[in-house]
Design an enzyme around this catalytic site. Structure first.
Site, PDB file in Angstrom:
ATOM      1  N   CYS A   2       0.815  -1.203   0.000  1.00 39.98           N
ATOM      2  CA  CYS A   2       0.000   0.000   0.000  1.00 39.98           C
ATOM      3  C   CYS A   2       0.850   1.256   0.000  1.00 39.98           C
ATOM      4  O   CYS A   2       2.034   1.200   0.273  1.00 39.98           O
ATOM      5  CB  CYS A   2      -0.851   0.026   1.251  1.00 39.98           C
ATOM      6  SG  CYS A   2      -1.712  -1.500   1.533  1.00 39.98           S
ATOM      7  N   ARG A  30       1.198   1.941  -5.973  1.00 37.96           N
ATOM      8  CA  ARG A  30       1.496   0.960  -4.931  1.00 37.96           C
ATOM      9  C   ARG A  30       0.302   0.070  -4.606  1.00 37.96           C
ATOM     10  O   ARG A  30       0.416  -0.859  -3.797  1.00 37.96           O
ATOM     11  CB  ARG A  30       1.956   1.660  -3.658  1.00 37.96           C
ATOM     12  CG  ARG A  30       3.183   2.515  -3.846  1.00 37.96           C
ATOM     13  CD  ARG A  30       3.563   3.191  -2.565  1.00 37.96           C
ATOM     14  NE  ARG A  30       4.013   2.259  -1.569  1.00 37.96           N
ATOM     15  CZ  ARG A  30       5.253   1.836  -1.423  1.00 37.96           C
ATOM     16  NH1 ARG A  30       6.181   2.276  -2.237  1.00 37.96           N
ATOM     17  NH2 ARG A  30       5.569   0.976  -0.492  1.00 37.96           N
ATOM     18  N   TRP A  77      -3.371  -2.297  -1.417  1.00 38.64           N
ATOM     19  CA  TRP A  77      -3.243  -3.541  -2.163  1.00 38.64           C
ATOM     20  C   TRP A  77      -3.488  -4.632  -1.127  1.00 38.64           C
ATOM     21  O   TRP A  77      -2.643  -4.921  -0.284  1.00 38.64           O
ATOM     22  CB  TRP A  77      -1.855  -3.674  -2.774  1.00 38.64           C
ATOM     23  CG  TRP A  77      -1.755  -4.815  -3.742  1.00 38.64           C
ATOM     24  CD1 TRP A  77      -2.051  -4.797  -5.066  1.00 38.64           C
ATOM     25  CD2 TRP A  77      -1.309  -6.145  -3.464  1.00 38.64           C
ATOM     26  NE1 TRP A  77      -1.836  -6.031  -5.619  1.00 38.64           N
ATOM     27  CE2 TRP A  77      -1.383  -6.877  -4.668  1.00 38.64           C
ATOM     28  CE3 TRP A  77      -0.875  -6.804  -2.301  1.00 38.64           C
ATOM     29  CZ2 TRP A  77      -1.034  -8.225  -4.753  1.00 38.64           C
ATOM     30  CZ3 TRP A  77      -0.528  -8.152  -2.389  1.00 38.64           C
ATOM     31  CH2 TRP A  77      -0.604  -8.831  -3.610  1.00 38.64           C
ATOM     32  N   ASN A 103       1.088  -0.353   5.794  1.00 38.51           N
ATOM     33  CA  ASN A 103       1.592  -1.065   4.620  1.00 38.51           C
ATOM     34  C   ASN A 103       2.370  -2.266   5.134  1.00 38.51           C
ATOM     35  O   ASN A 103       3.270  -2.109   5.945  1.00 38.51           O
ATOM     36  CB  ASN A 103       2.488  -0.116   3.818  1.00 38.51           C
ATOM     37  CG  ASN A 103       3.365  -0.813   2.793  1.00 38.51           C
ATOM     38  OD1 ASN A 103       4.470  -0.381   2.527  1.00 38.51           O
ATOM     39  ND2 ASN A 103       2.899  -1.899   2.221  1.00 38.51           N
ATOM     40  N   GLY A 104       1.986  -3.459   4.662  1.00 36.99           N
ATOM     41  CA  GLY A 104       2.715  -4.656   5.081  1.00 36.99           C
ATOM     42  C   GLY A 104       1.782  -5.698   5.680  1.00 36.99           C
ATOM     43  O   GLY A 104       0.578  -5.697   5.413  1.00 36.99           O
ATOM     44  N   GLU A 478      10.558 -11.700 -20.946  1.00 41.16           N
ATOM     45  CA  GLU A 478      10.055 -10.367 -20.573  1.00 41.16           C
ATOM     46  C   GLU A 478       8.870  -9.991 -21.475  1.00 41.16           C
ATOM     47  O   GLU A 478       7.883  -9.410 -21.010  1.00 41.16           O
ATOM     48  CB  GLU A 478      11.196  -9.342 -20.677  1.00 41.16           C
ATOM     49  CG  GLU A 478      10.791  -7.891 -20.508  1.00 41.16           C
ATOM     50  CD  GLU A 478      10.136  -7.540 -19.176  1.00 41.16           C
ATOM     51  OE1 GLU A 478      10.140  -8.390 -18.259  1.00 41.16           O
ATOM     52  OE2 GLU A 478       9.581  -6.437 -19.069  1.00 41.16           O
ATOM     53  N   LYS A 482       5.018  -9.162 -20.180  1.00 43.64           N
ATOM     54  CA  LYS A 482       4.253  -7.952 -20.537  1.00 43.64           C
ATOM     55  C   LYS A 482       2.873  -8.345 -21.050  1.00 43.64           C
ATOM     56  O   LYS A 482       1.877  -7.748 -20.698  1.00 43.64           O
ATOM     57  CB  LYS A 482       4.942  -7.131 -21.633  1.00 43.64           C
ATOM     58  CG  LYS A 482       6.146  -6.297 -21.304  1.00 43.64           C
ATOM     59  CD  LYS A 482       5.958  -5.319 -20.208  1.00 43.64           C
ATOM     60  CE  LYS A 482       6.399  -5.936 -18.956  1.00 43.64           C
ATOM     61  NZ  LYS A 482       7.047  -5.754 -17.931  1.00 43.64           N
ATOM     62  N   GLU A 485       0.711  -9.493 -18.208  1.00 40.78           N
ATOM     63  CA  GLU A 485       0.395  -8.412 -17.264  1.00 40.78           C
ATOM     64  C   GLU A 485      -0.677  -7.471 -17.779  1.00 40.78           C
ATOM     65  O   GLU A 485      -1.590  -7.114 -17.048  1.00 40.78           O
ATOM     66  CB  GLU A 485       1.655  -7.577 -16.974  1.00 40.78           C
ATOM     67  CG  GLU A 485       2.622  -8.219 -16.027  1.00 40.78           C
ATOM     68  CD  GLU A 485       3.851  -7.348 -15.807  1.00 40.78           C
ATOM     69  OE1 GLU A 485       4.224  -7.146 -14.649  1.00 40.78           O
ATOM     70  OE2 GLU A 485       4.446  -6.868 -16.796  1.00 40.78           O
ATOM     71  N   HIS A 501      10.428 -30.195 -26.437  1.00 41.12           N
ATOM     72  CA  HIS A 501      10.349 -31.140 -25.321  1.00 41.12           C
ATOM     73  C   HIS A 501       9.083 -30.893 -24.518  1.00 41.12           C
ATOM     74  O   HIS A 501       9.111 -30.901 -23.289  1.00 41.12           O
ATOM     75  CB  HIS A 501      11.595 -31.017 -24.434  1.00 41.12           C
ATOM     76  CG  HIS A 501      12.857 -31.358 -25.154  1.00 41.12           C
ATOM     77  ND1 HIS A 501      13.338 -32.647 -25.255  1.00 41.12           N
ATOM     78  CD2 HIS A 501      13.712 -30.579 -25.858  1.00 41.12           C
ATOM     79  CE1 HIS A 501      14.457 -32.635 -25.975  1.00 41.12           C
ATOM     80  NE2 HIS A 501      14.699 -31.397 -26.361  1.00 41.12           N
ATOM     81  N   LYS A 601       2.763  -2.072  -8.149  1.00 40.38           N
ATOM     82  CA  LYS A 601       4.097  -1.868  -8.700  1.00 40.38           C
ATOM     83  C   LYS A 601       5.217  -2.258  -7.738  1.00 40.38           C
ATOM     84  O   LYS A 601       6.154  -2.928  -8.104  1.00 40.38           O
ATOM     85  CB  LYS A 601       4.263  -0.417  -9.128  1.00 40.38           C
ATOM     86  CG  LYS A 601       5.529  -0.237  -9.941  1.00 40.38           C
ATOM     87  CD  LYS A 601       5.417   0.899 -10.893  1.00 40.38           C
ATOM     88  CE  LYS A 601       6.609   0.982 -11.795  1.00 40.38           C
ATOM     89  NZ  LYS A 601       6.634  -0.046 -12.821  1.00 40.38           N
TER      90      LYS A 601
HETATM   91  N1  GLU Z   1      -2.253  -6.041   5.309  1.00 49.20           N
HETATM   92  C1  GLU Z   1      -2.873  -4.792   5.021  1.00 49.20           C
HETATM   93  C2  GLU Z   1      -4.221  -5.002   4.311  1.00 49.20           C
HETATM   94  O1  GLU Z   1      -4.500  -6.004   3.749  1.00 49.20           O
HETATM   95  C3  GLU Z   1      -1.971  -3.906   4.207  1.00 49.20           C
HETATM   96  C4  GLU Z   1      -1.616  -4.530   2.888  1.00 49.20           C
HETATM   97  C5  GLU Z   1      -0.378  -4.005   2.153  1.00 49.20           C
HETATM   98  O2  GLU Z   1       0.400  -3.206   2.611  1.00 49.20           O
HETATM   99  O3  GLU Z   1      -0.167  -4.438   1.023  1.00 49.20           O
HETATM  100  O4  GLU Z   1      -5.017  -4.149   4.308  1.00 49.20           O
END
Ligand code: GLU
Length: 606
Positions: A2, A30, A77, A103-104, A478, A482, A485, A501, A601
């Site tokens: 995030c 992000r 995210w 974030n995390g 690569e 792309k 993605e 193969h 990203k």
């Molecule tokens: N774990 C938190 C959530 O799911 C933050 C996610 C993140 O930083 O990507 O809301």
């Protein structure tokens, strides 16, 4: 992954909601599952959030109506809990006095949640994040002041996180901490900003402090306090850095999408990268010295950075050096073989990719020296490396990497070339590399129509193969990445000779197969083209003009000529027609290539 932004200001700002919105727009790369802000204004906490883009949520939730002295914002995210309004950040405590963005991942959140539930806290979301405001509330109830309660809450968290909190009872304080996930503090005359990325700080101030892991503190106008989680206070003044690079243009300009803008920027960005390599002699020399003294070289990256690493490692080997590319998330078992004397090159656009960062730390622990290739010199990876090369590609907003990939390959090629210390060879290659802007520009214009045409064919397909030999394989990989993605077409890259193969079993009449001939070490590819044609494949061949033989012509439904250039130039540029192809296929299929579903990203979660 995030994006977090927060501001505290000495004056009540009528435009606080607008300011947070503008800053969040720069962090949208992000994550774009949901967006939210919280402000404290005249003793009240206001939270506005929802699922959608920054622009749409800011409008629907009327961010512009929010004023105050202190506020936080978040673009998500999702890792824990679906993208939904209730799971959007900021999250609050029971009394709705504290708001938190994160974030995390908080690994021990269920344990903490059970503890908090037993203490009567009521949870609204499915996220790991929500334990944080409730923990702060819990410790405040026990008599601690806002900062002490925040500090105590932080000491109980396990995992990776960057967290910013505000509290009605905390005055103008922004409370923050960081472990692995990045966080930067920007100091202005009468305000302080805290953000996941310097890009949202630079428009307002160039004085920043990059937080280190396990630091915790608070900011209010005129004061930034930082200490370690262990309680050692940090001399903030000595950590303030003046950032000497400017705010780049985040505008799409005349382009419909960032992806096409960034593809078209490559004549310029490659020139920037090369000039940087030539002019930042000391830093590049430092990296070179380390590489030259290496017993073995490992090159580690994730996503496109991995394919750049693969291409780079092959080039290093081609020149006679011992090098091996590793996927960051899979590197640990291979890194067991790393010894002091080895050098690990880590490649990361953001400089924050967590798998790459962990591989780097593991290598350092084993006594290896680390050379980083990054597009952000203030990033964690740059700061923790023994030497780094700054790519100078400028901000890349489209989630799918284009211009940073070619810059990464250019840096690796340059380093490999310089390591030869063969002045004749270096001279000749540099002469060719200096022509990158014109070669790139003419490659874009000469292959764009073909990209549009091939895109029409591929847009109706479920699957496509990308085949190449030697250098052509990482370029194909690569290219396929792309396509997946941004166009959501299943694309598989394979070493062309290996395709018989297994993968060839899927080839039936009309199955699209894209060959990339580089012109070095791939003489046998003509046979592979022939094999595919014999099974009825629809063969599209990208090849330098001297390799378009009658066999290639006869067995290809479409041949797209590439400029006949020196190997070092083709390594950097031959992916560009494939970037265009992925872009136009995405457009043909009606998608937004800038925002591929499920992707973000900067990948800061494992
Ligand atoms: N774990 C938190 C959530 O799911 C933050 C996610 C993140 O930083 O990507 O809301």
């Amino acid at each position: 992954m995030c994006g977090i932004v927060a501001i505290t200001s000495s004056n009540r700002r009528g435009d606080l909601g607008i300011l947070l919105t503008e800053a969040l727009k720069k962090l949208e790369y992000r994550g774009y599952d949901s967006v939210g802000i919280a402000v404290v204004d005249q003793g009240n906490l206001y939270v506005a959030k929802n699922v959608g883009t920054v622009e749409s949520v800011a409008k629907s939730e009327n961010f512009a109506s929010l004023s105050g002295c202190v506020g936080i914002g978040h673009t998500r995210w999702a890792t824990h809990g679906a993208p939904s309004k209730k799971n959007s950040h900021p999250h609050t405590d029971c009394a709705k006095k504290i708001a938190v963005v994160h974030n995390g991942i908080i690994e021990n959140y269920s344990e903490l949640k059970n503890f908090l539930l037993s203490r009567g806290h009521v949870f609204i979301s499915d996220t790991d994040t929500e334990v944080v405001p409730h923990l702060i509330e819990e410790f405040k109830r026990a008599g601690l002041d806002t900062y002490s309660a925040f500090r105590k809450a932080v000491s109980m968290l396990r995992g990776t996180f960057a967290i910013v909190a505000i509290d009605i009872d905390g005055g103008r304080k922004l409370l923050f901490t960081r472990k692995v996930s990045p966080l930067v503090v920007g100091i202005g005359s009468d305000f302080v900003l805290v953000s996941s990325d310097i890009v949202s700080i630079l428009p307002y101030t160039d004085r920043v402090v990059v937080l280190n892991d396990d630091e915790v503190g608070y900011a209010e106008p005129g004061r930034v306090f930082i200490e370690t989680v262990g309680g050692r206070s940090v001399d903030v003044a000595s950590r303030v850095m003046k950032v000497d690079y400017g705010v780049e243009d985040f505008d799409k300009g005349p382009y419909e999408h960032y992806m096409i803008k960034e593809i078209r920027e490559q004549p310029y960005t490659l020139n920037q990268t090369l000039s940087g390599l030539i002019s930042s002699r000391d830093e590049v020399e430092k990296s070179l010295k380390l590489l030259e003294s290496a017993d073995s070289i490992y090159i580690v990256g994730a996503g496109s950075s991995y394919y750049a690493s693969l291409l780079g490692s092959l080039y290093f080997r081609y020149l006679g050096f011992r090098a091996q590319a590793l996927v960051s998330s899979e590197a640990t078992p291979y890194l067991r073989g790393v010894r002091p004397g080895d050098v690990v090159v880590v490649v990361s656009q953001s400089g924050e990719t967590i798998d790459t960062l962990l591989a780097m730390r593991e290598s350092a622990k084993r006594g290896a020296r680390v050379v980083a290739i990054v597009n952000n010199p203030l990033s964690t990876i740059a700061r923790e490396s023994d030497a780094y090369v700054y790519m100078k590609s400028g901000p890349e907003i489209c989630v799918a990497a284009t211009k940073t990939f070619t810059s990464q390959v250019l840096v690796l090629s340059y380093l490999g070339l310089a390591m030869t210390r063969d002045s004749h060879r270096i001279e000749a290659s540099l002469r060719a590399l200096r022509r990158l802007p014109e070669i790139t520009a003419s490659m874009i214009s000469s292959t764009e129509n073909a990209a549009r045409k091939v895109a029409k064919k591929i847009s109706t397909e479920h699957s496509v193969y990308y085949l190449g030999r030697a250098f052509g394989y990482p370029i194909s990989a690569e290219a396929a990445l792309k396509m997946k993605e941004v166009a959501y077409v299943h694309a598989e890259a394979y070493p062309a000779g290996e395709s018989k193969h297994g993968p060839i079993a899927l080839v039936a009449s009309g199955f699209p197969v894209v060959f990339t001939i580089v012109g070095e070490l791939d003489e046998l590819i003509e046979g592979n083209i022939e094999e595919m044609k014999a099974r009825g494949a629809y063969v599209i061949t990208y090849a330098p003009s001297d390799r378009i033989t009658s066999t290639v012509e006869r067995n290809s439904d479409l041949v797209i000529p590439l400029p006949q250039v020196l190997l070092e130039v083709s390594l950097v540029t031959y992916v560009i027609p494939h970037q265009l192809l992925a872009y136009y296929t995405s457009i043909e299929r009606g998608y937004n290539p800038d925002r591929p579903r499920n992707l973000a990203k900067t990948v800061t979660v494992f």
